[in-house]
Write a protein that holds these residues in place. Structure first.
Motif, PDB file in Angstrom:
ATOM      1  N   GLN A 453       0.829  -1.204   0.000  1.00 39.22           N
ATOM      2  CA  GLN A 453       0.000   0.000   0.000  1.00 39.22           C
ATOM      3  C   GLN A 453       0.868   1.260   0.000  1.00 39.22           C
ATOM      4  N   ALA A 454       1.967   1.236   0.768  1.00 39.67           N
ATOM      5  CA  ALA A 454       2.856   2.400   0.822  1.00 39.67           C
ATOM      6  C   ALA A 454       3.512   2.650  -0.539  1.00 39.67           C
ATOM      7  N   ARG A 455       3.947   1.582  -1.228  1.00 42.41           N
ATOM      8  CA  ARG A 455       4.557   1.741  -2.546  1.00 42.41           C
ATOM      9  C   ARG A 455       3.551   2.290  -3.554  1.00 42.41           C
ATOM     10  N   GLN A 456       2.302   1.797  -3.449  1.00 46.49           N
ATOM     11  CA  GLN A 456       1.268   2.293  -4.359  1.00 46.49           C
ATOM     12  C   GLN A 456       0.987   3.768  -4.109  1.00 46.49           C
ATOM     13  N   ALA A 457       1.008   4.158  -2.827  1.00 47.01           N
ATOM     14  CA  ALA A 457       0.762   5.561  -2.499  1.00 47.01           C
ATOM     15  C   ALA A 457       1.877   6.447  -3.036  1.00 47.01           C
ATOM     16  N   ASP A 458       3.139   5.990  -2.867  1.00 50.51           N
ATOM     17  CA  ASP A 458       4.269   6.755  -3.393  1.00 50.51           C
ATOM     18  C   ASP A 458       4.208   6.858  -4.909  1.00 50.51           C
ATOM     19  N   SER A 459       3.822   5.742  -5.550  1.00 48.57           N
ATOM     20  CA  SER A 459       3.722   5.740  -7.011  1.00 48.57           C
ATOM     21  C   SER A 459       2.642   6.696  -7.485  1.00 48.57           C
ATOM     22  N   ASP A 460       1.538   6.737  -6.765  1.00 49.68           N
ATOM     23  CA  ASP A 460       0.462   7.653  -7.133  1.00 49.68           C
ATOM     24  C   ASP A 460       0.895   9.099  -6.965  1.00 49.68           C
ATOM     25  N   ASP A 461       1.660   9.360  -5.879  1.00 52.87           N
ATOM     26  CA  ASP A 461       2.138  10.725  -5.650  1.00 52.87           C
ATOM     27  C   ASP A 461       3.080  11.164  -6.772  1.00 52.87           C
ATOM     28  N   GLU A 462       3.996  10.249  -7.186  1.00 53.30           N
ATOM     29  CA  GLU A 462       4.917  10.571  -8.271  1.00 53.30           C
ATOM     30  C   GLU A 462       4.170  10.833  -9.575  1.00 53.30           C
ATOM     31  N   SER A 463       3.150  10.017  -9.829  1.00 51.93           N
ATOM     32  CA  SER A 463       2.368  10.201 -11.050  1.00 51.93           C
ATOM     33  C   SER A 463       1.658  11.547 -11.037  1.00 51.93           C
ATOM     34  N   ASP A 464       1.133  11.926  -9.850  1.00 50.69           N
ATOM     35  CA  ASP A 464       0.456  13.213  -9.732  1.00 50.69           C
ATOM     36  C   ASP A 464       1.439  14.363  -9.968  1.00 50.69           C
ATOM     37  N   ASP A 465       2.668  14.209  -9.401  1.00 50.29           N
ATOM     38  CA  ASP A 465       3.680  15.263  -9.586  1.00 50.29           C
ATOM     39  C   ASP A 465       4.069  15.409 -11.055  1.00 50.29           C
ATOM     40  N   GLU A 466       4.238  14.279 -11.748  1.00 48.31           N
ATOM     41  CA  GLU A 466       4.596  14.310 -13.164  1.00 48.31           C
ATOM     42  C   GLU A 466       3.477  14.952 -13.986  1.00 48.31           C
ATOM     43  N   ALA A 467       2.258  14.607 -13.636  1.00 50.57           N
ATOM     44  CA  ALA A 467       1.126  15.190 -14.374  1.00 50.57           C
ATOM     45  C   ALA A 467       1.050  16.692 -14.144  1.00 50.57           C
ATOM     46  N   GLU A 468       1.308  17.136 -12.934  1.00 50.63           N
ATOM     47  CA  GLU A 468       1.279  18.555 -12.632  1.00 50.63           C
ATOM     48  C   GLU A 468       2.390  19.303 -13.369  1.00 50.63           C
ATOM     49  N   THR A 469       3.577  18.675 -13.393  1.00 53.32           N
ATOM     50  CA  THR A 469       4.706  19.300 -14.130  1.00 53.32           C
ATOM     51  C   THR A 469       4.400  19.415 -15.614  1.00 53.32           C
ATOM     52  N   ALA A 470       3.847  18.365 -16.189  1.00 49.88           N
ATOM     53  CA  ALA A 470       3.490  18.387 -17.605  1.00 49.88           C
ATOM     54  C   ALA A 470       2.451  19.460 -17.884  1.00 49.88           C
TER      55      ALA A 470
END
Length: 473
Positions: A453-470
């Motif tokens: 669950q922690a890895r999935q949460a971190d992965s989701d956070d990274e995806s959100d950050d990448e989407a925001e940067t884009a």
């Protein structure tokens, strides 16, 4: 003779017995009172009740028959005015025969004696018999009021059986109920076609193996990770647990009590202790079904109750002696209660739809609360479970060989003090996750689930950050 429907009430000075016997002649009524024993006969009805305290048939005693309603009301005077007659609603307890003063046959037989006169022999035999009777009475009294009695560890060598047919059920009083189990749709039977011939050791071995095979790590981890609905079940309050005040039986419950068999049980100290422990597993199964259905039984309720009770599905009642590795950690709880609950926990985590250790802990608290409500609370729970099983075309058999007798025994053989003692122990009990046996590494599974669950949460956070940067670019 027909046992009529009846109910009892009391005033400070009298006991009132209301008996339904329609279409009889009042002149034919025969009433007899002998200390605590009351009996009435009016063809074709006969009723005999054994009250906790003495009654007298004096000038104030009266009987009145109402032909319109069919009820005969008998008023009897208490020998001690103002004395409280407890448990008048426990009909099976009133219907039970007066306890025998000599529950066991004489254990001493004099075949011959030399160098002694006949009078001396008789005097010695009387003295020894009286001493033995006193010892037996003290043992029976202790068994009734103290559930925490010393018991010896059973021998490792199983007794040699000279018959292919084994007994089972309440106090091993039954046999022959599973002769044709291979042709019945009994999905909870874990002994197969050998249910009649399996020894107690074989039953336990088969049950333990079956539970291990049914335990699914992925199912447990999924329920641990996604427990939103399970949390709703945990927060639900069982009205029979949460209710306060005295318990009043409904007319339907009174009729069910009246239809119970009339039996007297002579259980020794160990048997009495084991009955309390087996009762815990039955109440646990009822508590789980009540909580997962939120008090509204479903067509699956009979299966749930039976499959979660080792004494039903594998004919394997208490005592339960867990393997040595299951008791590596010392707990403040009585070891027999820990091993007893461990069996119920194993089944909750391997059989039904919702497999949650937290849910099992909540069911343990429910059982503790039911036991703390005393005889009436336990009897009501057993009647609810019995009603579910009685209406199933296959699983009614477990009501016949277990629940009927438990409903009677709790009223006549158990005590409020003992039930409350077990309830208090359960309320303060801690069942270690490591007590369920090898291969059930719950803490490791839960840790692995949290890590995923922690890895999935971190992965989701990274995806959100990448989407925001884009988006900003």
């Amino acid at each position: 003779m027909i046992t009529p429907r009846f109910e009892c009430s009391q005033t400070p000075e009298r006991v009132l017995i209301k008996i339904y016997c329609p279409s009889v002649r009042a002149a034919d009524v025969e009433i007899h009172v002998d200390d605590t024993l009351f009996s009435i006969h009016v063809s074709p009805y006969f009723l005999r009740l054994n009250f906790p305290h003495a009654l007298v048939e004096d000038d104030q005693a009266a009987a009145k028959y109402d032909p319109g309603s069919g009820y005969l009301t008998v008023a009897l005077t208490k020998a001690t005015k103002g004395q409280e007659f407890a448990d008048l609603e426990l009909l099976s307890k009133l219907l039970a025969p007066r306890p025998s003063k000599a529950p066991h046959p004489p254990l001493i037989e004099v075949l011959g004696q030399e160098n002694a006169s006949a009078d001396e022999s008789d005097d010695e035999l009387v003295a020894r018999t009286n001493a033995l009777s006193l010892e037996q009475e003290e043992t029976l009294l202790a068994a009734e009021h103290d559930w925490q009695m010393h018991q010896e560890v059973p021998s490792a060598d199983a007794p040699v059986s000279m018959t292919l047919t084994q007994t089972y059920g309440f106090l091993n009083l039954y046999s022959g109920y599973f002769k044709h189990v291979a042709y019945a749709e009994n999905e909870v039977n874990e002994l197969g076609a050998d249910a009649e011939s399996c020894t107690p050791r074989e039953r336990r071995t088969k049950r333990w193996t079956h539970e291990g095979e049914k335990f699914d790590e992925e199912h447990y981890m999924a329920d641990y990770a996604d427990d939103e609905y399970i949390q709703e079940l945990i927060l639900w309050e069982n009205p029979h647990v949460a209710a306060s005040g005295p318990i009043e039986f409904t007319d339907q419950e009174k009729l069910a009590l009246l239809n119970l068999p009339r039996k007297e049980y002579l259980a020794d100290v160990n048997q009495t202790r084991n009955l309390y422990l087996t009762l815990v597993t039955i109440l646990f199964a009822y508590a789980y079904d009540a909580r997962t259905t939120q008090g509204d039984p479903t067509p699956e309720s009979a299966w749930t109750i039976c499959v979660l009770t080792p004494a039903f599905s594998a004919l394997d009642p208490a005592p339960y002696r867990a393997p040595a590795h299951a008791h590596a950690a010392r707990t403040p709880s009585p070891p027999d209660l820990v091993s007893c609950l461990a069996q119920s926990y194993r089944r909750v985590l391997s059989m039904p739809l919702y497999r949650s250790f937290a849910l099992a802990e909540t069911c343990r608290a429910d059982v503790a609360a039911l036991l703390l409500r005393g005889t009436r609370g336990v009897v009501r729970s057993l009647l609810l479970a019995k009603h579910v099983l009685d209406h199933h075309e296959v699983y009614y058999v477990y009501s016949k060989i277990w629940l009927e007798d438990f409903c009677v025994w709790v009223q006549t053989g158990a005590s409020d003090d003992a039930l409350c003692a077990v309830g208090t122990a359960l309320a303060n009990l801690q069942v270690p996750k490591g007590s369920l046996g090898s291969g059930w590494d719950l803490e490791e599974l839960e840790a692995a689930t949290r890590e995923v669950q922690a890895r999935q949460a971190d992965s989701d956070d990274e995806s959100d950050d990448e989407a925001e940067t884009a988006r900003q670019l």
